[in-house]
Enzyme design. Structure first.
Site, short mmCIF file in Angstrom:
data_model
loop_
_atom_site.label_atom_id
_atom_site.label_comp_id
_atom_site.label_asym_id
_atom_site.label_seq_id
_atom_site.Cartn_x
_atom_site.Cartn_y
_atom_site.Cartn_z
N CYS A 12 1.48 3.42 12.16
CA CYS A 12 0.12 3.93 12.02
C CYS A 12 -0.76 3.43 13.17
CB CYS A 12 -0.43 3.57 10.65
SG CYS A 12 -1.92 4.50 10.18
N HIS B 209 3.89 4.74 6.54
CA HIS B 209 4.00 3.29 6.37
C HIS B 209 5.28 2.88 5.65
CE1 HIS B 209 -0.13 1.89 7.51
NE2 HIS B 209 -0.37 3.18 7.37
N GLU C 24 6.57 0.01 5.34
CA GLU C 24 6.43 -1.29 4.66
C GLU C 24 5.90 -1.14 3.24
OE1 GLU C 24 2.32 -0.70 6.47
OE2 GLU C 24 4.40 -0.05 6.82
#
Length: 223
Positions: free
Chosen positions: A86, A195, A197
């Site tokens: 991002c 994302h 994560e």
């Protein structure tokens, strides 16, 4: 144990999540501060998401000049695996490690949703654990996620197989060719807007498709 650095800039939001993902994958997360003049012996680097320096001027434009980024650029050019997520993707483009730019979303709205992606390339440092054409779900949250580049650059990325992830269903940002992530010519630098994560544990995210990226990097380092 392989050590993966996770950078924190003023305004970074997802560094803790990225470090947690490294830990889940079996690596040792190493905190890197934006003023660090070295990378403390890490084997790979994650440039996480957020709003570095408040996204003043434009997203990633100031973070590109942080002292730690001088070290990241030098290490990346020596072949160190680097992942930009991002805002991190925006920073890598600003730093010249990846081509193109991330502009304001086409409909001028902040986008936040679980996003279906297709893995277009499964042989980069960060995607070796996937299979080509695999469909995955990764959370997406951004305001400036519209990938843009000249026609020549896009043709080059497509022709060289450097589009790593592509949006499925409706393109949420208005990115050219539905591009969600790209890589460097050697496949060791990857940037994407979604994302990973946030998709490492079915208990807290939409499955664990994102964990594969971090495991892939650890496998690359060990290899």
């Amino acid at each position: 144990m392989s050590r993966i650095g996770v950078i924190t800039f003023p305004g970074t939001l997802d560094d803790t999540d990225a470090a947690r993902a490294v830990h889940y994958a079996g690596g040792e997360p190493v905190a890197l501060w934006h003023k660090d003049a070295d990378l403390h012996g890490v084997d790979a680097v994650v440039v996480p998401g957020g709003f570095s320096y408040g996204d003043y001027l434009r997203a990633g434009a100031i973070a590109r000049f942080a002292p730690v980024m001088d070290e990241v650029v030098a290490a990346a050019r020596r072949g160190m695996p680097v992942l930009g997520i991002c805002n991190g993707f925006q920073i890598l483009c600003e730093a010249g490690l990846l081509p193109g730019a991330l502009l304001r979303n086409a409909k001028l709205h902040f986008v936040c949703r679980d996003q279906r992606l297709r893995v277009e390339r499964a042989d980069t440092a960060w995607t070796a654990g996937y299979t080509a054409a695999q469909e995955i779900v990764i959370p997406l949250k951004n305001m400036d996620g519209r990938f843009a580049a000249s026609k020549a650059t896009v043709d080059e990325l497509e022709g060289e197989g450097r589009v790593v992830f592509r949006y499925l269903d409706a393109d949420p940002n208005g990115s050219l060719n539905g591009i969600a992530g790209i890589c460097s010519a050697d496949g060791r630098i990857v940037g994407l807007m979604p994302h990973p994560e946030h998709a490492i544990d079915p208990l807290t995210g939409p499955g664990a498709d994102g964990l594969v990226m971090f495991r892939s990097a650890l496998g690359t380092v060990l290899a």
